[in-house]
Write a protein that holds these residues in place. Structure first.
Motif, PDB file in Angstrom:
ATOM      1  N   PRO A  79     -14.142   6.823  17.180  1.00 32.70           N
ATOM      2  CA  PRO A  79     -13.759   5.887  16.104  1.00 32.70           C
ATOM      3  C   PRO A  79     -14.898   5.713  15.112  1.00 32.70           C
ATOM      4  N   GLY A  80     -14.561   5.817  13.845  1.00 29.74           N
ATOM      5  CA  GLY A  80     -15.552   5.713  12.774  1.00 29.74           C
ATOM      6  C   GLY A  80     -15.948   7.055  12.195  1.00 29.74           C
ATOM      7  N   ASP A  81     -15.599   8.164  12.879  1.00 29.82           N
ATOM      8  CA  ASP A  81     -15.925   9.492  12.359  1.00 29.82           C
ATOM      9  C   ASP A  81     -15.119   9.777  11.091  1.00 29.82           C
ATOM     10  N   LYS A  82     -15.777  10.397  10.119  1.00 31.58           N
ATOM     11  CA  LYS A  82     -15.099  10.790   8.889  1.00 31.58           C
ATOM     12  C   LYS A  82     -14.559  12.209   9.050  1.00 31.58           C
ATOM     13  N   VAL A  83     -13.330  12.393   8.590  1.00 35.71           N
ATOM     14  CA  VAL A  83     -12.671  13.689   8.751  1.00 35.71           C
ATOM     15  C   VAL A  83     -11.951  14.052   7.459  1.00 35.71           C
ATOM     16  N   LYS A  84     -11.591  15.334   7.377  1.00 33.22           N
ATOM     17  CA  LYS A  84     -10.704  15.807   6.315  1.00 33.22           C
ATOM     18  C   LYS A  84      -9.459  16.373   6.974  1.00 33.22           C
ATOM     19  N   CYS A  85      -8.312  16.005   6.426  1.00 36.93           N
ATOM     20  CA  CYS A  85      -7.039  16.430   7.009  1.00 36.93           C
ATOM     21  C   CYS A  85      -6.099  16.894   5.901  1.00 36.93           C
ATOM     22  N   MET A  86      -5.099  17.640   6.320  1.00 35.16           N
ATOM     23  CA  MET A  86      -4.029  18.032   5.406  1.00 35.16           C
ATOM     24  C   MET A  86      -2.773  17.260   5.763  1.00 35.16           C
ATOM     25  N   ILE A  87      -2.098  16.764   4.734  1.00 35.18           N
ATOM     26  CA  ILE A  87      -0.832  16.074   4.952  1.00 35.18           C
ATOM     27  C   ILE A  87       0.255  17.128   5.163  1.00 35.18           C
ATOM     28  N   ILE A  88       0.875  17.080   6.333  1.00 31.88           N
ATOM     29  CA  ILE A  88       1.924  18.051   6.618  1.00 31.88           C
ATOM     30  C   ILE A  88       3.310  17.401   6.581  1.00 31.88           C
ATOM     31  N   ASP A  89       3.361  16.062   6.576  1.00 34.25           N
ATOM     32  CA  ASP A  89       4.643  15.376   6.455  1.00 34.25           C
ATOM     33  C   ASP A  89       4.369  13.907   6.157  1.00 34.25           C
ATOM     34  N   HIS A  90       5.331  13.229   5.551  1.00 30.94           N
ATOM     35  CA  HIS A  90       5.187  11.800   5.301  1.00 30.94           C
ATOM     36  C   HIS A  90       6.557  11.147   5.212  1.00 30.94           C
ATOM     37  N   ASP A  91       6.568   9.875   5.601  1.00 33.37           N
ATOM     38  CA  ASP A  91       7.761   9.045   5.530  1.00 33.37           C
ATOM     39  C   ASP A  91       7.442   7.886   4.597  1.00 33.37           C
ATOM     40  N   LYS A  92       7.848   8.004   3.327  1.00 40.75           N
ATOM     41  CA  LYS A  92       7.484   7.005   2.338  1.00 40.75           C
ATOM     42  C   LYS A  92       8.146   5.659   2.612  1.00 40.75           C
ATOM     43  N   LEU A  93       9.317   5.707   3.214  1.00 39.72           N
ATOM     44  CA  LEU A  93      10.026   4.452   3.466  1.00 39.72           C
ATOM     45  C   LEU A  93       9.283   3.580   4.466  1.00 39.72           C
ATOM     46  N   ILE A 108       0.829  -1.203   0.000  1.00 39.72           N
ATOM     47  CA  ILE A 108       0.000   0.000   0.000  1.00 39.72           C
ATOM     48  C   ILE A 108       0.862   1.250   0.000  1.00 39.72           C
ATOM     49  N   VAL A 109       1.886   1.234   0.825  1.00 36.19           N
ATOM     50  CA  VAL A 109       2.749   2.421   0.950  1.00 36.19           C
ATOM     51  C   VAL A 109       3.401   2.755  -0.381  1.00 36.19           C
ATOM     52  N   GLU A 110       3.953   1.743  -1.037  1.00 42.25           N
ATOM     53  CA  GLU A 110       4.702   2.004  -2.257  1.00 42.25           C
ATOM     54  C   GLU A 110       3.816   2.372  -3.435  1.00 42.25           C
ATOM     55  N   THR A 111       2.551   2.017  -3.376  1.00 45.58           N
ATOM     56  CA  THR A 111       1.648   2.387  -4.476  1.00 45.58           C
ATOM     57  C   THR A 111       0.957   3.720  -4.226  1.00 45.58           C
ATOM     58  N   GLN A 112       0.459   3.920  -3.018  1.00 41.12           N
ATOM     59  CA  GLN A 112      -0.318   5.125  -2.741  1.00 41.12           C
ATOM     60  C   GLN A 112       0.526   6.290  -2.251  1.00 41.12           C
ATOM     61  N   MET A 113       1.627   6.018  -1.578  1.00 45.00           N
ATOM     62  CA  MET A 113       2.449   7.111  -1.084  1.00 45.00           C
ATOM     63  C   MET A 113       3.044   7.931  -2.225  1.00 45.00           C
ATOM     64  N   ASN A 114       3.232   7.292  -3.367  1.00 40.73           N
ATOM     65  CA  ASN A 114       3.775   8.025  -4.508  1.00 40.73           C
ATOM     66  C   ASN A 114       2.815   9.090  -5.006  1.00 40.73           C
ATOM     67  N   ASP A 115       1.534   8.940  -4.700  1.00 39.63           N
ATOM     68  CA  ASP A 115       0.526   9.898  -5.165  1.00 39.63           C
ATOM     69  C   ASP A 115       0.223  10.972  -4.128  1.00 39.63           C
ATOM     70  N   LEU A 116       0.882  10.903  -2.978  1.00 36.03           N
ATOM     71  CA  LEU A 116       0.610  11.869  -1.915  1.00 36.03           C
ATOM     72  C   LEU A 116       1.755  12.865  -1.780  1.00 36.03           C
ATOM     73  N   SER A 117       1.388  14.101  -1.475  1.00 36.82           N
ATOM     74  CA  SER A 117       2.388  15.160  -1.301  1.00 36.82           C
ATOM     75  C   SER A 117       2.019  15.998  -0.089  1.00 36.82           C
ATOM     76  N   ARG A 118       2.994  16.680   0.439  1.00 32.82           N
ATOM     77  CA  ARG A 118       2.723  17.610   1.540  1.00 32.82           C
ATOM     78  C   ARG A 118       1.772  18.703   1.061  1.00 32.82           C
TER      79      ARG A 118
END
Length: 385
Positions: free
Chosen positions: A294-308, A238-248
């Motif tokens: 738990p179960g609540d739907k939210v919207k968030c902003m990606i402020i950092d990620h560790d693809k590895l 999942i990480v290697e497929t979807q993380m490539n499409d995510l950006s800060r």
């Protein structure tokens, strides 16, 4: 044997002594002996003479006689060793397995459990066909009847490991079906081999009975044929497929999976992200459970990620139109998330440009100072000269 009284008396008077006593069988005695041995009937006579119809065949012109055939059979060496791979033909089904003609003195036997890697729960008729050609491995010595045990499963097993090793060398992404779950995770089938999927490497779900039958994207963690050890990871795929499409700075939809004293874990596209308590709102939060469940739907902003390692840091306070809106009206924050994010990016871009201009001014200022210093030195040298 019976004798008449007259015969006994006659013998006694003529000889005069007991030692010369002679028995003379009577006519009744002979008839009794003949009756004891019954003469064969006509049927018995015909049965003894009849050997079945034997057609007369002229073998004078035959180039290969019975003796030559016996010699040819005796000259053939049947060399079948354990682990040899031979070709054969399915002759018949027998005792849940199949009889295979491999050219040996006796036909070989293929047990059901050795008919395929996926033989569990199957019938032999669904795995091999009568008169079908198969390739089998010899897995036993000859028994007292000269019969061998053979296996198709062992051949498929070796081929499956070779395929898995090649996939691992290519770091391939693949799908596999969950066939069982346990306390540590799940069991999946990869090329017919059982592989372990640790629960810590499951993304967006947990190992329950509901997972059985599902197909998951996977990548290998460990491939060791010598120890028969095969470990896979869903998180890595999942990480290697979807993380490539995510950006800060991206705004993503998520679902609250768990609450901790330090924040909330949010599932985003099958991955788990951390919404730290300090990134929820500009205002102080005393009780996180009053804000999220738990179960609540939210919207968030990606402020950092560790693809590895597949880790994502999230924020909702960057989406607040006004500081503290997450505590007052979180639904409004999520509704205006994209608009607020655009304004946030504009502010960040303006700040970046301002920092660049400030850095440029500093550099230019340092240049002017250096030039003034150089002119002063030149004037001092002229005065001294």
């Amino acid at each position: 044997m019976k004798f008449s009284t007259a015969a006994v008396i006659l013998a006694a008077t003529t000889q005069g002594s007991v030692s010369a006593f002679t028995f003379v069988p009577s006519a009744n005695t002979r008839s009794t002996e003949l009756a004891a041995v019954a003469s064969p009937t006509r049927f018995d006579t015909m049965k003894a003479k009849y050997k079945g119809y034997v057609p007369k065949i002229d073998t004078s012109d035959a180039v290969f006689g019975y003796d030559a055939f016996d010699e040819a059979v005796a000259s053939v060496e049947y060399s079948f060793n354990r682990n040899d791979v031979v070709k054969g033909t399915v002759v018949q089904y027998d005792n849940g397995g199949a009889v295979i003609d491999i050219g040996a003195k006796s036909s070989a036997y293929l047990p059901l459990q050795e008919a395929s890697l996926g033989a569990y729960g199957q019938e032999i008729e669904n795995l091999v066909e009568i008169d079908g050609d198969v390739e089998v491995m010899i897995i036993s010595e000859e028994d007292e009847n000269g019969q061998l045990l053979v296996s198709i499963k062992r051949i498929e097993y070796a081929a499956a490991w070779e395929k898995v090793k090649a996939m691992n060398a290519e770091d391939a992404l693949f799908e596999a079906e969950v066939c069982a779950v346990n306390r540590g995770g799940a069991i999946v089938l990869v090329e017919g081999l059982r592989a372990f999927l640790p629960g810590s490497h499951l993304t967006g779900t947990i190992a329950t009975e509901e997972l059985i039958g599902d197909k998951l994207p996977l990548k290998f963690l460990e491939v060791n044929p010598d120890n028969n050890k095969l470990v896979v990871s869903n998180r890595r795929a999942i990480v290697e497929t979807q993380m490539n499409d995510l950006s800060r700075g991206d705004v993503v939809d998520g679902m609250i999976k768990a609450l901790k004293p330090y924040g909330a874990f949010v599932e985003v596209g099958g991955m788990s992200g951390l919404l730290h308590i300090s990134q929820i709102s500009y205002d102080r939060i005393d009780n996180l459970e009053k804000l999220f469940q738990p179960g609540d739907k939210v919207k968030c902003m990606i402020i950092d990620h560790d693809k590895l390692n597949g880790r994502i840091a999230l924020s909702t306070k960057t989406l607040e139109p006004e500081p503290g809106d997450m505590l007052k009206d979180s639904a409004r924050v999520f509704e205006l998330a994209d608009e607020t994010a655009a304004k946030y990016h504009e502010r960040m871009e303006a700040d970046r440009k301002a920092r660049e201009e400030a850095a440029k001014d500093i550099v230019l200022g340092l240049g002017e100072v250096v030039n003034d210093s150089d002119e002063s030195e030149d004037n001092l040298d002229s005065a001294l000269s």
